[in-house]
Design an enzyme around this catalytic site. Structure first.
Site, PDB file in Angstrom:
ATOM      1  N   THR B  45      -3.047  94.587 -53.252  1.00  0.00           N
ATOM      2  CA  THR B  45      -3.016  95.543 -54.425  1.00  0.00           C
ATOM      3  C   THR B  45      -3.150  94.582 -55.600  1.00  0.00           C
ATOM      4  O   THR B  45      -3.625  95.039 -56.852  1.00  0.00           O
ATOM      5  CB  THR B  45      -2.278  96.588 -54.284  1.00  0.00           C
ATOM      6  OG1 THR B  45      -2.198  97.328 -53.104  1.00  0.00           O
ATOM      7  CG2 THR B  45      -2.342  97.579 -55.554  1.00  0.00           C
ATOM      8  N   GLU B  69      -4.554 105.134 -51.582  1.00  0.00           N
ATOM      9  CA  GLU B  69      -3.405 104.726 -51.059  1.00  0.00           C
ATOM     10  C   GLU B  69      -2.294 105.261 -51.848  1.00  0.00           C
ATOM     11  O   GLU B  69      -1.700 106.274 -51.817  1.00  0.00           O
ATOM     12  CB  GLU B  69      -2.850 103.383 -50.545  1.00  0.00           C
ATOM     13  CG  GLU B  69      -1.949 103.024 -49.677  1.00  0.00           C
ATOM     14  CD  GLU B  69      -2.150 102.089 -48.713  1.00  0.00           C
ATOM     15  OE1 GLU B  69      -2.766 100.926 -49.256  1.00  0.00           O
ATOM     16  OE2 GLU B  69      -1.226 102.001 -47.840  1.00  0.00           O
ATOM     17  N   THR B 286      23.258  54.848 -55.860  1.00  0.00           N
ATOM     18  CA  THR B 286      22.854  53.388 -56.025  1.00  0.00           C
ATOM     19  C   THR B 286      22.093  53.109 -57.305  1.00  0.00           C
ATOM     20  O   THR B 286      21.810  52.129 -57.832  1.00  0.00           O
ATOM     21  CB  THR B 286      21.732  53.224 -54.916  1.00  0.00           C
ATOM     22  OG1 THR B 286      21.015  54.483 -54.941  1.00  0.00           O
ATOM     23  CG2 THR B 286      21.995  52.839 -53.600  1.00  0.00           C
ATOM     24  N   LEU B 290      20.397  56.440 -63.085  1.00  0.00           N
ATOM     25  CA  LEU B 290      20.294  55.464 -64.171  1.00  0.00           C
ATOM     26  C   LEU B 290      18.860  54.845 -64.437  1.00  0.00           C
ATOM     27  O   LEU B 290      18.307  54.830 -65.539  1.00  0.00           O
ATOM     28  CB  LEU B 290      21.162  54.232 -63.839  1.00  0.00           C
ATOM     29  CG  LEU B 290      21.092  52.879 -64.430  1.00  0.00           C
ATOM     30  CD1 LEU B 290      21.407  53.286 -66.062  1.00  0.00           C
ATOM     31  CD2 LEU B 290      21.728  51.941 -63.984  1.00  0.00           C
ATOM     32  N   GLU B 312      19.720  67.964 -60.048  1.00  0.00           N
ATOM     33  CA  GLU B 312      20.850  67.671 -59.066  1.00  0.00           C
ATOM     34  C   GLU B 312      22.155  67.836 -60.090  1.00  0.00           C
ATOM     35  O   GLU B 312      23.116  68.297 -59.587  1.00  0.00           O
ATOM     36  CB  GLU B 312      20.792  66.379 -58.763  1.00  0.00           C
ATOM     37  CG  GLU B 312      19.598  66.137 -57.623  1.00  0.00           C
ATOM     38  CD  GLU B 312      19.855  64.946 -56.389  1.00  0.00           C
ATOM     39  OE1 GLU B 312      20.531  63.913 -57.125  1.00  0.00           O
ATOM     40  OE2 GLU B 312      19.733  65.453 -55.472  1.00  0.00           O
ATOM     41  N   ARG B 445      24.695  46.078 -55.010  1.00  0.00           N
ATOM     42  CA  ARG B 445      23.405  46.731 -55.087  1.00  0.00           C
ATOM     43  C   ARG B 445      22.190  45.872 -55.324  1.00  0.00           C
ATOM     44  O   ARG B 445      22.371  45.116 -55.902  1.00  0.00           O
ATOM     45  CB  ARG B 445      23.394  47.780 -56.243  1.00  0.00           C
ATOM     46  CG  ARG B 445      24.511  48.804 -56.157  1.00  0.00           C
ATOM     47  CD  ARG B 445      24.314  49.835 -57.550  1.00  0.00           C
ATOM     48  NE  ARG B 445      25.015  51.095 -57.535  1.00  0.00           N
ATOM     49  CZ  ARG B 445      26.215  51.044 -58.253  1.00  0.00           C
ATOM     50  NH1 ARG B 445      26.751  49.881 -58.516  1.00  0.00           N
ATOM     51  NH2 ARG B 445      26.779  52.017 -57.973  1.00  0.00           N
ATOM     52  N   ARG B 453       0.593  49.438 -56.845  1.00  0.00           N
ATOM     53  CA  ARG B 453      -0.711  49.660 -56.361  1.00  0.00           C
ATOM     54  C   ARG B 453      -1.538  48.895 -57.481  1.00  0.00           C
ATOM     55  O   ARG B 453      -1.157  49.173 -58.787  1.00  0.00           O
ATOM     56  CB  ARG B 453      -1.184  51.336 -56.431  1.00  0.00           C
ATOM     57  CG  ARG B 453      -2.643  51.392 -55.840  1.00  0.00           C
ATOM     58  CD  ARG B 453      -2.826  53.109 -55.403  1.00  0.00           C
ATOM     59  NE  ARG B 453      -2.250  53.463 -54.281  1.00  0.00           N
ATOM     60  CZ  ARG B 453      -1.893  54.791 -54.139  1.00  0.00           C
ATOM     61  NH1 ARG B 453      -2.335  55.489 -55.025  1.00  0.00           N
ATOM     62  NH2 ARG B 453      -1.376  54.937 -52.859  1.00  0.00           N
TER      63      ARG B 453
END
Lengths: 99, 512
Positions: B45, B69, B286, B290, B312, B445, B453
């Site tokens: 509808t 209807e 990690t 940042l 988050e 780290r 690419r």
């Protein structure tokens, strides 16, 4: 019959089905009501606003406006028994098996 | 403007429904009837009403709505919540209802043969009265329940369809389906309008509702194939998400932009490409947030407009973090170069998020966009829906000549790939991995540019540290192997020399 019948028949143009419906209705009314009825035939092609007002979809549609209750009968009215039922008219002895 | 229906070339009528005309290669076939079929609650509808609403709003084309209807009062009210003022359009003679809804409490009897001549007469009269170019009928199933004789209804609907064609009206008829993947429509109604069929679906997938639209066929003319997601938004109505189908011809340039970190720019061969999407993947803590912060700050320093979608963390937390790394988000927003949008992923479906994000991007016109994180969004969707979301967002961003950065969270602390990453890694142009590395009882780290690419890049896994001025990328981990797989093994310098000898020095060769 004490009260007068007001009947409106909505049709689409001059078709064989329209003719049939008018003839069937006149025959039934004359047999059961004599002259105690008013019949208005409305062609929805000419007056679509009336069909709009009454929200008619199918043709032919017969509306019994009086006496109350209002009732709609759709079809070319070839089924006499159904028409009589719809109009709350007595059914002739030859017509049916009940009521 | 009328045209000859017997002409071989079928023209399209742009519906104006968001995104639909793209998947329909221009719109619905003009002067024809299109069946829109779907199960209960599939938004038939809405489609039928929006077809008329957009005609009025965008093309100044008047429309007739035939309802079998719901009574017109219900439709006015329901569509009012989508922002369409049907009553006003009715007063202006731009929208007309043909009310064929069942009247409660009225007895109807059948006594002989009939046709639906009155319906046709009312439709023709309504079309002529307001000069309608569009017509919607909703829904065919309801008229079959009003009239016992299915054969009559089918024959009459065929008459209606041909009358509409004769009058040059483009029509949409809705039909019911009993299953999402089954017959086109109940009652075999497709037989007379089968020229064009559109299917609307509302499928439950992994406990999540997913609406899709599929053009099954347009006789004699082209359209995009397959199911496309859509959503219904207040004030907009239905919005189809056309996905990659039309959008894959993206521009790509070799203009470089800064990552916000000098050392990282160096690793990437001089910065990120402007019209590219970069994925940053890593475990929690990690340094993904940042990196997005530096990406934003780097843009703002160059006078670019930057947009951050955070799913988050709260605004306060985000701004506090940034301050801890020496970045003043508050000031940047005040200067008008930064916009931070914080949302809980659960507040809306993914399609709604996508449309909202596109709108913000269009309004703010940023030079760079960051999304932190995609994994949070993945929680509220199915795998397929998520992939479509990413494709759509990526191509949208690239079209705007915007540099994009997405983050993804890996479930394991030490390595492996994230779920998000597996689904979308082929869609992004570059990938940077952030990893924890265990070294002699200490967590360090590591960072590597996995793919870039169209560019040379550093292949090393480099150690980085974080302090109150941000991220500092240092030397490669030369004495550890197996970092990316999460099983670091320490090796001796002699072994490194031997391995280097085997492959020669290919430190900077190759591309992604």
């Amino acid at each position: 019959m004490t009260s007068k019948f007001v009947l409106k028949l909505y049709v689409t143009g001059q078709t064989p089905r329209t003719e049939r419906a008018i003839q069937n209705l006149r025959r039934i009314c004359e047999q059961s009501l004599g002259s105690q009825y008013q019949l208005f035939v409305i062609d929805v092609l000419e007056q679509p606003h009336l069909a709009e007002q009454e929200r008619i979809l199918a043709t032919p549609t017969l509306i019994k406006e009086l006496p109350l209750p209002v009732r709609r009968i759709i079809g070319d009215l070839s089924d006499t028994l159904k028409v009589l039922q719809g109009l709350d008219l007595p059914i002739p002895r030859t017509g049916g098996t009940q009521e | 403007m009328s045209h000859n229906p017997h002409q071989s070339a079928i023209e399209k009528l742009a519906t104006g429904i968001g995104g639909f005309d793209l998947i329909a290669n221009g719109g619905v076939p003009e002067g024809r009837t299109t069946l829109v079929s779907g199960t209960a609650g599939s938004a038939k509808t809405v489609f039928a009403a929006q077809f008329l609403a957009e005609g009025i709003r965008k093309h100044n084309e008047h429309g007739v709505f035939v309802t079998f209807e719901e009574p017109p009062s219900d439709i006015r009210r329901n569509m009012g919540s989508l922002g369409w003022d049907i009553s006003t359009w009715e007063k202006e003679q731009r929208w007309v209802f043909v009310d064929a809804s069942p009247q409660p409490g009225e007895e109807v009897m059948f006594a002989g043969s009939y046709d639906l001549g009155a319906l046709l007469a009312r439709i023709e009269s309504a079309v002529r009265r307001i000069g309608a170019r569009r017509l919607s009928m909703d829904s065919l199933g309801a008229i079959f329940t009003q009239f016992a004789d299915g054969a009559v209804v089918r024959r009459e609907l065929f008459r209606v369809a041909s009358a509409l064609k004769r009058m040059g009206v483009t029509a949409v008829m809705t039909g019911e389906r009993t299953q999402e993947y089954g017959d086109i429509a109940r009652y075999g109604v497709e037989e007379f309008v089968a020229d064009n069929v559109i299917i609307l679906r509302n499928v439950l997938e992994d406990e999540k509702r997913r609406r899709t639209i599929e053009i099954l066929k347009f006789r004699g003319t082209s359209h995009q194939k397959g199911e496309f997601p859509f959503t219904i938004m207040s004030g907009e109505g239905m919005v189809v998400i056309p996905l990659s189908a039309i959008e894959l011809k993206q521009r790509s340039s070799d203009i470089r932009v800064t990552s916000g970190n000098v050392e990282l720019d160096h690793m990437c061969g001089g910065g990120f490409f402007r019209d590219s999407i970069l994925l940053v993947s890593g475990a929690t803590g990690t340094g993904k947030t940042l990196m997005t912060t530096e990406f934003m700050a780097g843009g703002v320093r160059r006078g670019e407009r930057c947009l951050l979608f955070a799913f988050e963390e709260s605004r306060e937390q985000l701004f506090r973090n940034a301050t801890g790394w020496g970045v003043d988000f508050e000031q940047m927003e005040h200067d008008g170069l930064l916009r931070v949008v914080c949302e809980y992923p659960e507040t809306a479906g993914l399609e709604d998020h996508l449309i909202a994000m596109k709108k913000i991007i269009t309004d703010f016109r940023p030079n760079r966009v960051a999304v932190d994180s995609l994994s949070a969004l993945e929680r509220v969707s199915t795998i397929r829906g998520f992939r479509e979301f990413v494709i759509s967002l990526t191509s949208f961003i690239k079209h705007q000549e915007i540099a994009g950065m997405f983050t993804a969270t890996t479930p394991s602390l030490m390595g492996g790939e994230s779920v998000t990453e597996t689904h979308i890694s082929t869609l992004t142009d570059s990938i940077i991995l952030l990893r924890y590395v265990e070294m002699y009882g200490e967590m360090r780290r590591g960072l590597t540019v996995l793919k870039m690419r169209g560019s040379m890049h550093d292949k090393d896994i480099r150690e980085f540290t974080i302090d109150n001025r941000g991220m500092h990328i240092g030397r490669p981990f030369r004495q550890v192997t197996g970092i990316l797989s999460g099983n670091p093994i320490h090796i001796t310098p002699g072994e490194i020399d031997r391995l280097s000898g085997l492959f020669g020095d290919d430190g900077n060769a190759g591309q992604g």
